[in-house]
Design an enzyme around this catalytic site. Sequence first.
Site, PDB file in Angstrom:
ATOM      1  N   ARG A 107     -87.811  82.510 -45.631  1.00 41.58           N
ATOM      2  CA  ARG A 107     -89.317  82.453 -45.094  1.00 41.58           C
ATOM      3  C   ARG A 107     -89.760  83.823 -44.842  1.00 41.58           C
ATOM      4  NH1 ARG A 107     -88.282  79.471 -39.313  1.00 41.58           N
ATOM      5  NH2 ARG A 107     -87.610  81.524 -38.385  1.00 41.58           N
ATOM      6  N   ASN A 145     -96.792  80.387 -38.462  1.00 35.90           N
ATOM      7  CA  ASN A 145     -95.624  80.343 -37.620  1.00 35.90           C
ATOM      8  C   ASN A 145     -95.037  81.394 -37.201  1.00 35.90           C
ATOM      9  OD1 ASN A 145     -93.516  78.524 -36.380  1.00 35.90           O
ATOM     10  ND2 ASN A 145     -92.186  79.596 -37.474  1.00 35.90           N
ATOM     11  N   GLU A 146     -95.180  81.820 -35.782  1.00 39.04           N
ATOM     12  CA  GLU A 146     -94.622  82.997 -35.423  1.00 39.04           C
ATOM     13  C   GLU A 146     -95.113  84.235 -36.346  1.00 39.04           C
ATOM     14  OE1 GLU A 146     -90.322  82.296 -35.118  1.00 39.04           O
ATOM     15  OE2 GLU A 146     -90.658  81.172 -33.437  1.00 39.04           O
ATOM     16  N   GLU A 300     -91.770  75.402 -28.949  1.00 36.18           N
ATOM     17  CA  GLU A 300     -90.547  75.368 -29.261  1.00 36.18           C
ATOM     18  C   GLU A 300     -89.798  75.779 -28.148  1.00 36.18           C
ATOM     19  OE1 GLU A 300     -89.385  77.301 -32.652  1.00 36.18           O
ATOM     20  OE2 GLU A 300     -91.193  76.549 -33.750  1.00 36.18           O
TER      21      GLU A 300
END
Length: 655
Positions: A107, A145-146, A300
């Site tokens: 990813r 995301n992040e 999370e």
Amino acid sequence: MAPELLYGGDYNPEQFSREVWVEDVRLMKVARVNTVTVGVFSWSSLEPSEGVFTFGWLDDVLDLLHENGIGVILATPTASPPPWFSLAHPEALPITADGVRLLHGSRDTYNPAAEAYRHAARRIATELGRRYGTHPSLRMWHVHNEYGTVSFGPVVDAEFRLWLERKYGSLSALNEVWNTTFWSQRYGEWAEIFAPQATQYLGNPAQLLDFRRFAAELLLAAFNEQSEILKSLSTGIPVTTNFMLPSWLHYDQWAFAAAEDMVSIDDYPSEPGVEGHAQAAFSGDLARSLAGNRPWLLMEQATNLVYRRDAMLVRSTQEMVRSSLQYIARGSLGALFFQWRAPRTGAELFHSSMVPHSGEDTDQFRGTVHLGALLAELSELAPGSRQAEPVAENRVAILWYPEAWWAAEARGLPRADLNYLSLVRQVHRALWLAGVGVDFVHPDHELSGYDVLLLPLAIPLSTAQAEAFEDYVGAGGVLVAWYFSGTTDDNFSVAPGGYGGQLARVLGIRVQMVHPVDNALELSDGSTATRWSEHLDLRGAEAVGHYRGGALDGQPAVTRHQFGGGVAHYLSTHLDDDALRRNLVSILDQAGIQGLAGDGLEVIERRVGDGHFTIVLNHTDAPGVVTVRGDDLITGQSYAGPTEIAAGAYLIVRT
Ligand code: GLA
């Protein structure tokens, strides 16, 4: 609807059949899940080929969740572009500092500077905004995301040059600030400048610092453009992006936080027992501070198994519950997890989840149900419409800013292992064990609200920042600075007047020379230290501790300087944990600040609107006693004095 704490996690229905979705919703209701994060890595399921969108499955998922009273945090999937994208746009693949082009297969395979990537990211964000901006299940937008991908190569070089032109205006200004005459680096054309990639030997540290700033701004720009799109296509839906805390240094958390409607973090403490809870406290305090002392969201965490170096860390349901309460007590809107259901396969197939591979009839799922039931009883801790109100009232703050971290990572420093994060964590841990509540603060922020400011390894400080510290101490504040702080200006040029020159006036010292050491050091008060020492001259400060033995025998090691109405302390060495705690406790004591409990028996005062709550968490394996006054939020029992808390237990009291 009365406010409730958010409970749930990342939900990836695209990995499962529709029969499983129905089962998911049933189990979510059993566990009292009220919020799920959908779509984080769904790009290839939403846009299977360029410009072709398949939203039908997501329509059905959102409708199903809504019908069952479950709110949605909808993500843009831009952290993982699909394979077709990478094939069509090889220039948008990331390149490492060593020049290796990373291929698709994991990813985060994107180059944030590549226009093709940014264009594709804006397009999918726009489609999502149009389609779901008014969906009744939508509670929050979760961009990306992040953020954390840094790339090199020609596309980045071109953008970096433009950034430098904007910053310096002229090459002569850049040459001056970077001191490019050193090693014959003088630039005659902008095109001669590259991002600091693998090179023969040490790179230019000023160039490195600028590149870090540039790379951080690039990520923020990528966030901002998605955020603007989503806001224009929805009304009143807050926008967030999740920070990976605490170890990601590729972005400026403060700048991101200022651009977000809601700060959210992912946190995976990696140590067992009390140490893991010290780590959770660190991240929770940081998140609250980044959020400006307003509520934020734990996006999370892991349930019972936490990914880390060699073997996953196992944590008990009790530990998971207490960690969740640590975050909520520090202002989190709730407790969300990565992830709802364990995947059958895929890169993280053994990552823990709320519904484990072994299913419903497991202690893990019973833990999920237990936490959901508990949080449902704690709705008084949900800020609801009171999100604008402060969470904590701390008098002590630790300076935390990206330039300090980036500077400590530069090569060519007197020690290669000057570790900013680990020193900041050591300082936070010492205070946490002493039961003292702390915030984090950026050097450009208002400092006057704090009685004590701690500056661990603040190597680069601008002159304006240094003056702000002088004003702060002059007006009565207490400042504690660690070794090597203030040694350079904000462009990594050594300040005049010896190391620590930016803080020399306020500290009342001059650092003649630094003495990194390999052996243990001893101080006159019996403290032990390692790694670092300094040859100090007193210029107004008094020595409160001296080096004993070694090259600096008898020289000052710890100093104290009365400056205006306040006091500035200096620790010129790396004190061991116990010595650090002793020194800090004594300084705080002089400032009239005492801790509550400590050593793993944690007491957190939490404000929610007009309500005041005391949350007591016993992370140790022995009973502890804490003085509490008020009514138990769960049992209704009243407490009016010393109260025993069993090993591993907690109390949540309305005071
Ligand atoms: C991060 C990511 C998740 C997952 C977890 C694993 O927080 O956001 O997608 O990879 O780590 O712990």
